[in-house]
Scaffold this motif. Structure first.
Motif, PDB file in Angstrom:
ATOM      1  N   PRO A  15       0.828  -1.199   0.000  1.00  0.00           N
ATOM      2  CA  PRO A  15       0.000   0.000   0.000  1.00  0.00           C
ATOM      3  C   PRO A  15       0.870   1.260   0.000  1.00  0.00           C
ATOM      4  CG  PRO A  15      -0.112  -1.124   2.131  1.00  0.00           C
ATOM      5  CD  PRO A  15       0.681  -1.997   1.221  1.00  0.00           C
ATOM      6  N   ALA A  16       0.354   2.312  -0.624  1.00  0.00           N
ATOM      7  CA  ALA A  16       1.100   3.571  -0.670  1.00  0.00           C
ATOM      8  C   ALA A  16       0.460   4.627   0.214  1.00  0.00           C
ATOM      9  CB  ALA A  16       1.207   4.061  -2.116  1.00  0.00           C
ATOM     10  N   HIS A  17      -0.444   4.186   1.093  1.00  0.00           N
ATOM     11  CA  HIS A  17      -1.060   5.114   2.047  1.00  0.00           C
ATOM     12  C   HIS A  17      -1.217   4.397   3.395  1.00  0.00           C
ATOM     13  CE1 HIS A  17      -3.840   7.887   3.953  1.00  0.00           C
ATOM     14  NE2 HIS A  17      -3.567   8.765   2.999  1.00  0.00           N
ATOM     15  N   PRO A  18      -0.853   5.049   4.485  1.00  0.00           N
ATOM     16  CA  PRO A  18      -0.945   4.387   5.795  1.00  0.00           C
ATOM     17  C   PRO A  18      -2.355   3.913   6.140  1.00  0.00           C
ATOM     18  CG  PRO A  18       0.350   6.402   5.963  1.00  0.00           C
ATOM     19  CD  PRO A  18      -0.228   6.384   4.583  1.00  0.00           C
ATOM     20  N   PRO A  61      -2.118  16.505  -1.641  1.00  0.00           N
ATOM     21  CA  PRO A  61      -2.837  16.263  -2.891  1.00  0.00           C
ATOM     22  C   PRO A  61      -2.734  14.776  -3.217  1.00  0.00           C
ATOM     23  CG  PRO A  61      -0.651  17.104  -3.364  1.00  0.00           C
ATOM     24  CD  PRO A  61      -0.781  17.077  -1.854  1.00  0.00           C
ATOM     25  N   LEU A  62      -3.407  14.316  -4.255  1.00  0.00           N
ATOM     26  CA  LEU A  62      -3.231  12.929  -4.682  1.00  0.00           C
ATOM     27  C   LEU A  62      -1.934  12.860  -5.490  1.00  0.00           C
ATOM     28  CD1 LEU A  62      -4.986  10.266  -4.382  1.00  0.00           C
ATOM     29  CD2 LEU A  62      -5.522  10.588  -6.788  1.00  0.00           C
ATOM     30  N   TYR A  63      -0.841  12.468  -4.831  1.00  0.00           N
ATOM     31  CA  TYR A  63       0.456  12.390  -5.505  1.00  0.00           C
ATOM     32  C   TYR A  63       0.436  11.250  -6.508  1.00  0.00           C
ATOM     33  CZ  TYR A  63       2.323  15.299  -1.706  1.00  0.00           C
ATOM     34  OH  TYR A  63       2.559  16.303  -0.816  1.00  0.00           O
ATOM     35  N   GLU A  64       1.152  11.465  -7.628  1.00  0.00           N
ATOM     36  CA  GLU A  64       1.239  10.399  -8.625  1.00  0.00           C
ATOM     37  C   GLU A  64       2.336   9.415  -8.221  1.00  0.00           C
ATOM     38  OE1 GLU A  64       0.987  11.643 -12.766  1.00  0.00           O
ATOM     39  OE2 GLU A  64       2.293   9.944 -13.274  1.00  0.00           O
ATOM     40  N   VAL A  65       1.923   8.196  -7.909  1.00  0.00           N
ATOM     41  CA  VAL A  65       2.873   7.160  -7.525  1.00  0.00           C
ATOM     42  C   VAL A  65       3.398   6.466  -8.782  1.00  0.00           C
ATOM     43  CG1 VAL A  65       3.123   4.963  -6.282  1.00  0.00           C
ATOM     44  CG2 VAL A  65       1.761   6.825  -5.293  1.00  0.00           C
ATOM     45  N   TRP A  71       4.231   8.983   1.055  1.00  0.00           N
ATOM     46  CA  TRP A  71       3.833   7.727   0.407  1.00  0.00           C
ATOM     47  C   TRP A  71       5.029   6.835   0.084  1.00  0.00           C
ATOM     48  CZ3 TRP A  71       5.702   6.621  -4.424  1.00  0.00           C
ATOM     49  CH2 TRP A  71       6.112   7.703  -5.217  1.00  0.00           C
ATOM     50  N   THR A  72       6.185   7.427  -0.216  1.00  0.00           N
ATOM     51  CA  THR A  72       7.349   6.583  -0.539  1.00  0.00           C
ATOM     52  C   THR A  72       7.732   5.756   0.691  1.00  0.00           C
ATOM     53  OG1 THR A  72       8.651   8.553  -0.123  1.00  0.00           O
ATOM     54  CG2 THR A  72       8.488   7.856  -2.401  1.00  0.00           C
ATOM     55  N   GLU A  73       7.695   6.413   1.837  1.00  0.00           N
ATOM     56  CA  GLU A  73       8.025   5.726   3.086  1.00  0.00           C
ATOM     57  C   GLU A  73       7.064   4.566   3.333  1.00  0.00           C
ATOM     58  OE1 GLU A  73       8.235   7.457   7.459  1.00  0.00           O
ATOM     59  OE2 GLU A  73       9.054   8.810   5.949  1.00  0.00           O
TER      60      GLU A  73
END
Ligand SMILES: Nc1ncnc2c1ncn2[C@@H]1O[C@H](COP(=O)(O)OP(=O)(O)OP(=O)(O)O)[C@@H](O)[C@H]1O
Ligand code: SF4
Ligand SMILES: [Mg+2]
Length: 324
Positions: A245-248, A303-307, A318-320
């Motif tokens: 997942p890219a969101h906690p 914002p909704l960052y582009e992963v 999100w990277t973390e």
């Protein structure tokens, strides 16, 4: 894109104040694709769906911004009679509770048949034949006899099949299923879900599947949109999310699924409660509950960052999260 919701905002005006139920939701569904919408109770999943279907309670609800583009037209700008025509014929909804959605004083055959007499101008006899055919399609045994029965004469699982049949009747391009199996026993849940997924593939419909259950999502969805406090916090292909997942918040949801291989291990629960929608926390709405939160999270809304090209996360870190 079959359906594209863009920056949708919905609020509810109540005696106690204004609840900001949907705060800039954007999502899309292609023909033949299944989008699962996840999130805790109160995150705005159903309200977004109701706005798309044009069945939002207004008042107290109010759409204060955004677009719902379906087959190239913004539905929010159509007149009510045009919307009504689209509803049922081009998009249909399946609810959790079939008993309160079906008419108790009409036989299921008459209810299914009505779709064809009203919308397609068929004779009663032809409509009845179509009703039987549909009941067969959703695998209700002895359809020819049971077509005369009333909703209360069917089991919960069979009633849910009837709702699916109603939704499919006019072969809509889009179906929204709002927790379609939540009220059923676990074994029946799986059967109904399988049926829905199979019909969706066969008819190449777009399907928006709203659910609390991350377990079923893995099998049937192509994409996942995770909602928190009326926003999409992560949107991604299903496999990406299960891999990492890219969101906690997504991580918290995933960690709270019971897993067969980890019996006995205590189930993780996201600490704290979802926010009061009349007082959504500033910055990242998830910060009071987030294990990764730091100062910037309390002041700056992510914002909704582009992963990646197909994936977004509304988390500053999100990277973390992705690498953690
Ligand atoms: N008819 C209404 N009147 C006032 N507020 C409403 C109404 N319907 C929804 N809301 C508000 O919108 C919020 C979001 O509701 P919604 O039904 O979309 O949640 P949900 O994500 O579908 O939750 P659940 O998983 O419990 O179905 C609610 O918490 C409530 O504050
Ligand atoms: S932005 Fe901050 S508070 Fe919000 S999810 Fe990311 S780390 Fe947590
Ligand atoms: Mg709901």
């Amino acid at each position: 894109m079959l359906l594209e919701v863009r920056d949708l905002h919905v609020e509810f005006h109540t005696r106690d104040g204004v609840a900001q139920a949907v705060n800039g939701v954007s999502y899309g569904v292609e023909a033949g694709e299944t989008l699962a919408v996840l999130g805790e109770s109160g995150s705005g999943k159903s309200v977004t769906a109701q706005a798309v279907m044009g069945i939002l309670d207004m008042p107290p609800g109010r759409i204060t911004g955004g677009e719902v583009v379906f087959r190239g037209r913004d539905l929010l700008r159509l007149k009510e009679d045009e919307r009504r025509r689209i509803r049922g014929a081009e998009m249909a909804m399946i609810f959790q509770d079939a008993l309160s959605s079906l008419n108790p004083v009409l036989s299921v055959g008459d209810q299914l048949g009505e779709m064809f007499t009203v919308h397609r101008g068929m004779s009663r006899k032809d409509a009845r034949a179509k009703a039987v055919e549909l009941m067969d399609r959703v695998r209700i045994p002895a359809a020819r006899e049971r077509v005369r029965q009333y909703p209360h004469q069917f089991s919960g699982g069979m009633r849910q099949r009837i709702m699916i049949a109603m939704a499919l009747a006019l072969e809509p391009a889009l179906i929204i299923a709002d927790e379609p199996t939540t009220a059923l026993d676990v074994t029946v849940q799986a059967q109904v879900m399988e049926l829905l997924a199979e019909l969706q593939r066969e008819y190449r419909m777009g399907l928006i599947l709203i659910t609390h259950d991350l377990g079923v999502v893995a099998d049937v969805a192509d994409r996942i949109a995770v909602m928190y406090a009326g926003r999409i916090v992560e949107s991604a292909p299903v496999h990406d999310i299960y891999k990492a997942p890219a969101h906690p918040y997504t991580r918290g949801l995933l960690d709270s699924i019971p897993r067969l291989d980890q019996k006995g291990r205590e189930l993780y629960a996201i600490k704290g409660l979802p926010p009061n929608l009349m007082h959504i926390p500033p910055g990242c709405a998830f910060h009071p509950r987030c294990p990764l939160a730091r100062d910037v999270c309390r002041t700056h809304e992510p914002p909704l960052y582009e992963v990646s090209g197909t994936r977004g996360s509304a988390c500053h870190f999100w990277t973390e999260c992705l690498n953690g």
